[in-house]
Motif scaffolding. Structure first.
Motif, PDB file in Angstrom:
ATOM      1  N   LEU A   1       0.824  -1.202   0.000  1.00 25.15           N
ATOM      2  CA  LEU A   1       0.000   0.000   0.000  1.00 25.15           C
ATOM      3  C   LEU A   1       0.863   1.259   0.000  1.00 25.15           C
ATOM      4  O   LEU A   1       1.785   1.371   0.792  1.00 25.15           O
ATOM      5  CB  LEU A   1      -0.910   0.014   1.235  1.00 25.15           C
ATOM      6  N   GLU A   2       0.530   2.175  -0.883  1.00 28.24           N
ATOM      7  CA  GLU A   2       1.235   3.448  -0.974  1.00 28.24           C
ATOM      8  C   GLU A   2       0.388   4.616  -0.476  1.00 28.24           C
ATOM      9  O   GLU A   2       0.890   5.541   0.145  1.00 28.24           O
ATOM     10  CB  GLU A   2       1.659   3.713  -2.427  1.00 28.24           C
ATOM     11  N   ARG A   3      -0.910   4.557  -0.794  1.00 29.48           N
ATOM     12  CA  ARG A   3      -1.787   5.669  -0.442  1.00 29.48           C
ATOM     13  C   ARG A   3      -3.197   5.143  -0.197  1.00 29.48           C
ATOM     14  O   ARG A   3      -3.640   4.200  -0.843  1.00 29.48           O
ATOM     15  CB  ARG A   3      -1.780   6.694  -1.580  1.00 29.48           C
ATOM     16  N   PHE A   4      -3.886   5.777   0.751  1.00 36.66           N
ATOM     17  CA  PHE A   4      -5.262   5.416   1.089  1.00 36.66           C
ATOM     18  C   PHE A   4      -6.073   6.709   1.077  1.00 36.66           C
ATOM     19  O   PHE A   4      -5.712   7.677   1.738  1.00 36.66           O
ATOM     20  CB  PHE A   4      -5.301   4.768   2.480  1.00 36.66           C
ATOM     21  N   VAL A   5      -7.154   6.722   0.294  1.00 36.73           N
ATOM     22  CA  VAL A   5      -7.910   7.956   0.089  1.00 36.73           C
ATOM     23  C   VAL A   5      -9.371   7.759   0.481  1.00 36.73           C
ATOM     24  O   VAL A   5     -10.005   6.786   0.052  1.00 36.73           O
ATOM     25  CB  VAL A   5      -7.830   8.414  -1.383  1.00 36.73           C
TER      26      VAL A   5
ATOM     27  N   LYS B   1     -13.632   4.488  -0.676  1.00 35.38           N
ATOM     28  CA  LYS B   1     -12.242   4.440  -0.233  1.00 35.38           C
ATOM     29  C   LYS B   1     -11.446   3.921  -1.432  1.00 35.38           C
ATOM     30  O   LYS B   1     -11.860   2.962  -2.090  1.00 35.38           O
ATOM     31  CB  LYS B   1     -12.034   3.490   0.949  1.00 35.38           C
ATOM     32  N   VAL B   2     -10.310   4.524  -1.689  1.00 31.98           N
ATOM     33  CA  VAL B   2      -9.435   4.092  -2.776  1.00 31.98           C
ATOM     34  C   VAL B   2      -8.064   3.783  -2.197  1.00 31.98           C
ATOM     35  O   VAL B   2      -7.483   4.610  -1.493  1.00 31.98           O
ATOM     36  CB  VAL B   2      -9.310   5.163  -3.875  1.00 31.98           C
ATOM     37  N   VAL B   3      -7.567   2.592  -2.482  1.00 31.06           N
ATOM     38  CA  VAL B   3      -6.225   2.207  -2.063  1.00 31.06           C
ATOM     39  C   VAL B   3      -5.339   2.133  -3.294  1.00 31.06           C
ATOM     40  O   VAL B   3      -5.658   1.443  -4.271  1.00 31.06           O
ATOM     41  CB  VAL B   3      -6.240   0.834  -1.355  1.00 31.06           C
ATOM     42  N   GLU B   4      -4.257   2.886  -3.271  1.00 28.92           N
ATOM     43  CA  GLU B   4      -3.261   2.824  -4.342  1.00 28.92           C
ATOM     44  C   GLU B   4      -2.122   1.935  -3.863  1.00 28.92           C
ATOM     45  O   GLU B   4      -1.579   2.158  -2.782  1.00 28.92           O
ATOM     46  CB  GLU B   4      -2.755   4.219  -4.674  1.00 28.92           C
ATOM     47  N   ALA B   5      -1.773   0.924  -4.661  1.00 27.78           N
ATOM     48  CA  ALA B   5      -0.750  -0.041  -4.244  1.00 27.78           C
ATOM     49  C   ALA B   5       0.114  -0.406  -5.444  1.00 27.78           C
ATOM     50  O   ALA B   5      -0.258  -0.175  -6.596  1.00 27.78           O
ATOM     51  CB  ALA B   5      -1.402  -1.285  -3.664  1.00 27.78           C
ATOM     52  N   VAL B   6       1.299  -0.977  -5.158  1.00 26.91           N
ATOM     53  CA  VAL B   6       2.202  -1.422  -6.229  1.00 26.91           C
ATOM     54  C   VAL B   6       2.681  -2.831  -5.921  1.00 26.91           C
ATOM     55  O   VAL B   6       2.778  -3.237  -4.756  1.00 26.91           O
ATOM     56  CB  VAL B   6       3.415  -0.484  -6.383  1.00 26.91           C
ATOM     57  N   ASP B   7       2.964  -3.584  -6.988  1.00 28.75           N
ATOM     58  CA  ASP B   7       3.541  -4.913  -6.794  1.00 28.75           C
ATOM     59  C   ASP B   7       5.061  -4.833  -6.910  1.00 28.75           C
ATOM     60  O   ASP B   7       5.643  -3.743  -7.028  1.00 28.75           O
ATOM     61  CB  ASP B   7       2.934  -5.927  -7.768  1.00 28.75           C
TER      62      ASP B   7
ATOM     63  N   GLN C   1       4.087  -2.268 -10.808  1.00 26.64           N
ATOM     64  CA  GLN C   1       2.770  -2.159 -11.437  1.00 26.64           C
ATOM     65  C   GLN C   1       1.783  -1.594 -10.419  1.00 26.64           C
ATOM     66  O   GLN C   1       1.742  -2.023  -9.273  1.00 26.64           O
ATOM     67  CB  GLN C   1       2.280  -3.539 -11.918  1.00 26.64           C
ATOM     68  N   VAL C   2       1.000  -0.607 -10.860  1.00 23.62           N
ATOM     69  CA  VAL C   2       0.066   0.062  -9.964  1.00 23.62           C
ATOM     70  C   VAL C   2      -1.277  -0.638  -9.980  1.00 23.62           C
ATOM     71  O   VAL C   2      -1.792  -1.027 -11.043  1.00 23.62           O
ATOM     72  CB  VAL C   2      -0.112   1.542 -10.363  1.00 23.62           C
TER      73      VAL C   2
ATOM     74  N   LYS D   1      -5.974  -3.226 -12.161  1.00 22.39           N
ATOM     75  CA  LYS D   1      -4.614  -2.883 -12.569  1.00 22.39           C
ATOM     76  C   LYS D   1      -4.698  -1.660 -13.476  1.00 22.39           C
ATOM     77  O   LYS D   1      -5.557  -1.601 -14.360  1.00 22.39           O
ATOM     78  CB  LYS D   1      -3.967  -4.059 -13.306  1.00 22.39           C
ATOM     79  N   ALA D   2      -3.836  -0.685 -13.242  1.00 24.72           N
ATOM     80  CA  ALA D   2      -3.949   0.561 -14.015  1.00 24.72           C
ATOM     81  C   ALA D   2      -2.574   1.096 -14.356  1.00 24.72           C
ATOM     82  O   ALA D   2      -1.725   1.260 -13.484  1.00 24.72           O
ATOM     83  CB  ALA D   2      -4.726   1.602 -13.215  1.00 24.72           C
TER      84      ALA D   2
END
Length: 463
Positions: free
Chosen positions: A19-23, A29-35, A39-40, A55-56
């Motif tokens: 997890l990088e960011r939680f909005v 709620k939106v969680v931005e994460a990377v593998d 990959q986002v 995946k985006a």
């Protein structure tokens, strides 16, 4: 606290993400994460419930996701409230579009389903999403449920405001009374259309009255992180005792098991100059014996400690082993210098401990440099005087006896042994370095060596 690791399951494949960011944004709620390959991924929630992961490679402009990332209330992925919301190593199932829409129809009301569909325009065709919401509208219209249909229409007004069909229906005479109620943000909407009024209130949350109603709404719906995000934003924009107390009360009520240091450190990052927060954080550092953080905070804000905190700080420094991290802090010498004003004896004791520790891994030149901050303040320091004397004697082979005694004062027994052994080699008849060697070996628990030097000492005395 580090960023949380979770997993996305996509069929038989299991993807580890960080997890990088939680909005927090509107009802989502939106969680931005990377593998591991950078990959986002975005994890999407409705209120407290997980919906899907996507995946985006990019975020569509003017999409719901773009607005959420731009205008939402963001937490870092390492935030303790995020970790409370998302348990460690949680699995999130990747759903197909068909599976997702089936879940929406089974788990949510048609109005909630319509609202959630608007969250998806960064991942699915906006035309297809519009038609799904439109079909819900027609269902109510066919059944003669005019207000229920108008509620769907209001969702479409936000989603596609320039669509000719939406404009035409929203201007029909039959919905004029509903339209006025929405334009006036009627109090009745909290009961009749809470989805709309929450969205409108979120956008108008700077208004104190609206802010309070939102908090009450989040309390009722058991959405503690939404409330925390709301008050936290207030602290960031305008730190005050009122909002600070409100935040503390909210944390105590909803997050009793979350580490308070983590909570206050996050708040400190947002409002570092708020005095009550500085004092509370310092007290937590002292209670948890985190001296490095405490000294850094004191130095950074030039805090004047109340008597109780000053005594606690001094006791901790007296009793704690001075570690490498603490010794590398320039703030430590500054704090010791201020301590000399009120408690010179205790300051000298603490300084002695620091020098003892430094001597295990640094030479005398480095230690003198470390002490230079104290010297610049023109404080009379017996410790510094002794170190300067050691520097003077270190290159004098005829002064090893005195140098050994100084090393002993700083608990550097191995170096003291070297000095007394050298002195004994220079003068085989002198019993004093022998006595010292017997004493030091005894303290090192080397009893055989101690006895041998003790016997040699007696023999030299008889001669």
């Amino acid at each position: 606290m580090g960023n949380l690791d979770c997993f996305i399951t996509d069929g038989k494949k299991k993807i580890s993400i960080r997890l990088e960011r939680f909005v927090v944004y509107l009802q989502s709620k939106v969680v931005e994460a990377v593998d591991e390959h950078s990959q986002v991924y975005y994890l999407l929630f409705y209120k407290n419930n997980y919906l899907n992961s996507f995946k985006a490679d990019s975020v569509r402009r003017r999409s719901f996701l773009a607005r959420a990332l731009r205008n939402g209330l963001a937490f870092p992925g390492s935030h303790p409230l995020v970790q409370a919301f998302l348990p460690h190593n949680r699995l999130f199932q990747k759903r197909s579009a068909t599976q997702l829409f089936q879940k929406l129809q089974s788990d949510y009301t048609p109005h909630e389903t319509a609202l959630i569909i608007t969250f998806l325009d960064s991942f699915l065709s906006k035309k297809d999403l519009f038609e799904r919401i439109q079909s819900i509208y027609y269902h109510y219209r066919r059944n003669g449920q005019i207000f229920a249909g108008y509620r769907i229409l209001r969702i479409l007004v936000d989603f596609t405001p320039n669509h000719s069909w939406v404009k035409e229906l929203s201007n029909e005479l039959g919905v004029a009374k509903f339209k006025k109620m929405y334009q006036d943000f009627s109090e009745d909407l909290w009961v009749s259309d809470s989805l709309f009024i929450e969205k409108a209130s979120f956008k108008n949350r700077k208004n104190p009255e609206v802010f309070q109603k939102l908090l009450t709404h989040f309390e009722t719906e058991k959405r503690p992180i939404d409330g925390a995000a709301l008050i936290r934003e207030k602290m960031k924009r305008n730190a005050s005792s009122g909002y600070y107390d409100m935040y503390q009360d909210w944390m105590n009520k909803h997050y009793q098991n979350v580490d308070q240091i983590d909570i206050l450190e996050d708040l400190y990052d947002l409002a570092p100059h708020f005095k009550p927060l500085q004092q509370d954080l310092l007290q937590l550092y002292l209670d948890s014996r985190q001296l490095t953080k405490a000294i850094r905070l004191i130095h950074h804000h030039q805090l004047s400690l109340p008597n109780a905190q000053a005594k606690t700080m001094t006791k901790l420094l007296e009793k704690t082993d001075v570690g490498k991290e603490l010794l590398q802090m320039p703030e430590l010498t500054t704090y010791i210098a201020t301590l000399y004003t009120d408690s010179p004896d205790k300051a000298e004791l603490i300084l002695q401990k620091c020098v003892n520790q430094l001597m295990t891994s640094h030479d005398i030149t480095y230690i003198l440099e470390w002490l230079s901050t104290l010297k610049e303040k023109h404080i009379q320091l017996p410790v510094v005087n002794r170190i300067e004397k050691m520097k003077e004697l270190s290159d004098d082979p005829d002064a090893q006896m005195q140098l050994g005694e100084l090393y002993y004062e700083f608990s550097q027994l191995e170096q003291a042994i070297d000095c007394f052994s050298w002195e004994m080699e220079l003068d085989h008849t002198n019993p004093i370095p022998v006595r010292w060697l017997s004493k030091i070996y005894y303290e090192l628990d080397k009893k055989e060596e101690s006895k041998a030097y003790q016997q040699l000492y007696k023999d030299l005395q008889r001669k």
